[in-house]
Design an enzyme around this catalytic site. Structure first.
Site, PDB file in Angstrom:
ATOM      1  N   GLU A  16       0.904  -1.243  -0.232  1.00  0.00           N
ATOM      2  CA  GLU A  16      -0.129  -0.154  -0.073  1.00  0.00           C
ATOM      3  C   GLU A  16       0.795   1.237  -0.005  1.00  0.00           C
ATOM      4  O   GLU A  16       1.801   1.242   0.746  1.00  0.00           O
ATOM      5  CB  GLU A  16      -0.914   0.009   1.250  1.00  0.00           C
ATOM      6  CG  GLU A  16      -1.801   1.263   1.383  1.00  0.00           C
ATOM      7  CD  GLU A  16      -2.761   1.229   2.581  1.00  0.00           C
ATOM      8  OE1 GLU A  16      -3.625   0.507   2.552  1.00  0.00           O
ATOM      9  OE2 GLU A  16      -2.575   2.205   3.282  1.00  0.00           O
ATOM     10  N   THR A  47      -3.952   4.872  -1.335  1.00  0.00           N
ATOM     11  CA  THR A  47      -5.017   5.575  -0.620  1.00  0.00           C
ATOM     12  C   THR A  47      -5.336   6.716  -1.128  1.00  0.00           C
ATOM     13  O   THR A  47      -5.081   7.111  -2.193  1.00  0.00           O
ATOM     14  CB  THR A  47      -4.544   5.650   0.861  1.00  0.00           C
ATOM     15  OG1 THR A  47      -3.557   6.837   0.688  1.00  0.00           O
ATOM     16  CG2 THR A  47      -3.856   4.408   1.279  1.00  0.00           C
ATOM     17  N   ASP A 108     -13.274   7.616   7.211  1.00  0.00           N
ATOM     18  CA  ASP A 108     -13.681   8.091   8.507  1.00  0.00           C
ATOM     19  C   ASP A 108     -14.357   9.443   8.217  1.00  0.00           C
ATOM     20  O   ASP A 108     -14.215  10.066   7.392  1.00  0.00           O
ATOM     21  CB  ASP A 108     -12.439   8.403   9.185  1.00  0.00           C
ATOM     22  CG  ASP A 108     -11.960   7.193   9.618  1.00  0.00           C
ATOM     23  OD1 ASP A 108     -12.758   6.275  10.201  1.00  0.00           O
ATOM     24  OD2 ASP A 108     -10.702   6.812   9.605  1.00  0.00           O
TER      25      ASP A 108
HETATM   26  P1  FAD Z   1     -18.030   0.188   6.744  1.00  0.00           P
HETATM   27  O1  FAD Z   1     -17.869  -1.118   6.098  1.00  0.00           O
HETATM   28  O2  FAD Z   1     -19.095   1.092   6.056  1.00  0.00           O
HETATM   29  O3  FAD Z   1     -18.014   0.058   8.308  1.00  0.00           O
HETATM   30  C1  FAD Z   1     -17.940   1.277   9.211  1.00  0.00           C
HETATM   31  C2  FAD Z   1     -18.687   0.857  10.571  1.00  0.00           C
HETATM   32  O4  FAD Z   1     -20.164   0.926  10.065  1.00  0.00           O
HETATM   33  C3  FAD Z   1     -18.436  -0.255  10.856  1.00  0.00           C
HETATM   34  O5  FAD Z   1     -18.319  -0.173  12.390  1.00  0.00           O
HETATM   35  C4  FAD Z   1     -19.586  -1.299  10.495  1.00  0.00           C
HETATM   36  O6  FAD Z   1     -19.678  -2.435  11.470  1.00  0.00           O
HETATM   37  C5  FAD Z   1     -20.721  -0.605  10.425  1.00  0.00           C
HETATM   38  N1  FAD Z   1     -21.748  -0.766   9.562  1.00  0.00           N
HETATM   39  C6  FAD Z   1     -21.370  -1.132   8.368  1.00  0.00           C
HETATM   40  N2  FAD Z   1     -22.642  -1.179   7.734  1.00  0.00           N
HETATM   41  C7  FAD Z   1     -23.595  -1.036   8.399  1.00  0.00           C
HETATM   42  C8  FAD Z   1     -25.055  -1.191   8.435  1.00  0.00           C
HETATM   43  N3  FAD Z   1     -25.705  -1.384   7.379  1.00  0.00           N
HETATM   44  N4  FAD Z   1     -25.848  -0.836   9.662  1.00  0.00           N
HETATM   45  C9  FAD Z   1     -25.172  -0.189  10.629  1.00  0.00           C
HETATM   46  N5  FAD Z   1     -23.743  -0.356  10.820  1.00  0.00           N
HETATM   47  C10 FAD Z   1     -22.875  -0.546   9.785  1.00  0.00           C
HETATM   48  N6  FAD Z   1      -9.650   5.433   4.942  1.00  0.00           N
HETATM   49  C11 FAD Z   1      -9.381   6.652   3.926  1.00  0.00           C
HETATM   50  O7  FAD Z   1      -9.932   7.554   4.415  1.00  0.00           O
HETATM   51  N7  FAD Z   1      -8.658   6.391   2.862  1.00  0.00           N
HETATM   52  C12 FAD Z   1      -8.016   5.052   2.549  1.00  0.00           C
HETATM   53  O8  FAD Z   1      -7.372   5.160   1.612  1.00  0.00           O
HETATM   54  C13 FAD Z   1      -8.189   4.232   3.432  1.00  0.00           C
HETATM   55  N8  FAD Z   1      -7.843   2.915   3.295  1.00  0.00           N
HETATM   56  C14 FAD Z   1      -8.117   1.767   3.987  1.00  0.00           C
HETATM   57  C15 FAD Z   1      -7.567   0.463   3.606  1.00  0.00           C
HETATM   58  C16 FAD Z   1      -7.785  -0.759   4.544  1.00  0.00           C
HETATM   59  C17 FAD Z   1      -7.400  -1.932   4.183  1.00  0.00           C
HETATM   60  C18 FAD Z   1      -8.600  -0.293   5.836  1.00  0.00           C
HETATM   61  C19 FAD Z   1      -8.892  -1.448   6.732  1.00  0.00           C
HETATM   62  C20 FAD Z   1      -9.052   1.143   6.092  1.00  0.00           C
HETATM   63  C21 FAD Z   1      -8.756   1.896   5.294  1.00  0.00           C
HETATM   64  N9  FAD Z   1      -9.284   3.256   5.447  1.00  0.00           N
HETATM   65  C22 FAD Z   1      -9.048   4.322   4.547  1.00  0.00           C
HETATM   66  C23 FAD Z   1      -9.885   3.593   6.843  1.00  0.00           C
HETATM   67  C24 FAD Z   1     -11.683   3.525   6.704  1.00  0.00           C
HETATM   68  O9  FAD Z   1     -11.908   4.302   5.856  1.00  0.00           O
HETATM   69  C25 FAD Z   1     -12.141   3.356   7.975  1.00  0.00           C
HETATM   70  O10 FAD Z   1     -11.812   2.603   8.951  1.00  0.00           O
HETATM   71  C26 FAD Z   1     -13.606   4.071   8.220  1.00  0.00           C
HETATM   72  O11 FAD Z   1     -14.134   4.322   9.347  1.00  0.00           O
HETATM   73  C27 FAD Z   1     -14.560   2.479   7.913  1.00  0.00           C
HETATM   74  O12 FAD Z   1     -14.434   2.337   6.589  1.00  0.00           O
HETATM   75  P2  FAD Z   1     -15.274   0.828   5.852  1.00  0.00           P
HETATM   76  O13 FAD Z   1     -15.047   1.018   4.529  1.00  0.00           O
HETATM   77  O14 FAD Z   1     -14.603  -0.117   6.599  1.00  0.00           O
HETATM   78  O15 FAD Z   1     -16.849   1.296   6.589  1.00  0.00           O
END
Ligand code: FAD
Length: 285
Positions: A16, A47, A108
């Protein structure tokens, strides 16, 4: 396609990188990529800012990886601050650049977003973005997962229910949040399997090369620090050279153990430090 590699290869190795923050740092980012390319990773992910304003840089870097280095590029994409039109604009740029893999994330909440804006966001969760991309584009989509649960989730069970929604929406494989405790990852894989999550999971590993980096990383990721890693910081934290070596050794040990446990893929959070990635790649191959 990246998803096919999981059945063709024993284990994937991926990196990454983050795009340059300023225009004059672009040349340095290219030299980082050229060095990483020499290690022949299966893909390199790039990212993306949570607000989406810097998306052009992500596309530019992903395009370089895909078209100049001829390595599969996985462009991250967040939706927390985006409307459908914004997502359409980025997907059009990706199509033009022949980048056809995306890591679809919610992102986030940016500090500038009011409660009202956050509550009224166009895409509530990553699964909504995955569904939208799956319905409206030809992109191949990956999702994020959290071996120690996402910080907003009440418990692992509810987080896994939502993770399964991402798989059902069309995610082809997953990449984990960084972790330092392999046992947490193995427990997570077992629970995910029992929840019906069957797609490949790449294990996210971040080499820690300074005490300061560990502090920042833990506050951002919420990952637990095992005693062995805490001891390394206590012993070598004040000596940059020894700390760097001990941190890299810790990551190598983690990866060798993951290989022994047949992890689908190792995804190294390189922090744009190609020398660290080179040392690790030499030790684990
Ligand atoms: P989601 O899958 O939507 O989950 C977020 C929260 O919502 C979780 O607690 C989940 O349980 C909950 N949730 C999901 N669906 C529902 C539903 N239907 N009802 C109620 N609750 C629900 N951030 C950046 O800004 N840029 C990046 O490039 C970046 N790269 C990343 C790469 C990796 C491998 C990882 C692990 C994280 C990365 N992040 C990045 C951070 C990420 O954006 C944050 O962790 C963010 O808070 C959650 O994103 P997510 O896609 O996992 O969200």
């Amino acid at each position: 396609m990246i998803k096919d590699l999981f059945s063709e290869k024993k284990q994937l190795l991926s990196f990454e990188v983050f795009p340059p923050k300023k225009e004059d740092e672009f040349a340095n980012a290219i030299s980082v990529l050229d060095s990483l390319a020499g290690l022949q990773p299966d893909f390199i992910s790039v990212t993306y800012g949570a607000g989406g304003s810097k998306s052009k840089k992500t596309v530019e870097i992903a395009s370089y990886i895909q078209n100049q280095l001829h390595i599969r590029a996985l462009a991250h994409m967040t939706c927390v601050g985006s409307r459908k039109e914004d997502i359409d604009a980025v997907t059009a740029q990706l199509r033009e650049a022949h980048v056809n893999h995306v890591l679809a994330l919610r992102g986030d909440r940016p500090s500038y977003m009011s409660d009202e804006q956050f509550e009224g966001r166009h895409f509530s969760h990553a699964s909504d973005l995955i569904h939208y991309l799956g319905t409206n584009t030809d992109l191949h989509i990956a999702g994020a997962c959290y071996p120690e649960k996402h910080y907003e989730a009440g418990d692992m069970e509810s987080d896994l229910i939502h993770l399964k929604e991402k798989c059902e929406a069309g995610a082809e494989f997953l990449i984990t949040q960084l972790f330092f405790d392999n046992d947490a990852f193995y427990r997570f894989l077992e629970k995910a399997g029992k929840s019906g999550i069957q797609i490949p999971v790449c294990a996210g590993i971040m080499p820690i090369t300074s005490a300061k980096q560990l502090g920042t990383t833990v506050s951002l990721s919420g990952s637990a620090v095992p005693k062995q890693l805490a001891d390394i910081i206590a012993t070598y934290g004040d000596d940059p050279a020894d700390m760097r070596k001990a941190g890299i050794d810790y990551a190598i040990k983690q990866i060798l153990d993951l290989k022994a446990h047949h992890a689908d893929g190792i995804h190294i959070y390189t922090m744009n430090k190609p020398k660290v990635a080179q040392e690790i790649a030499a030790a684990i191959r």
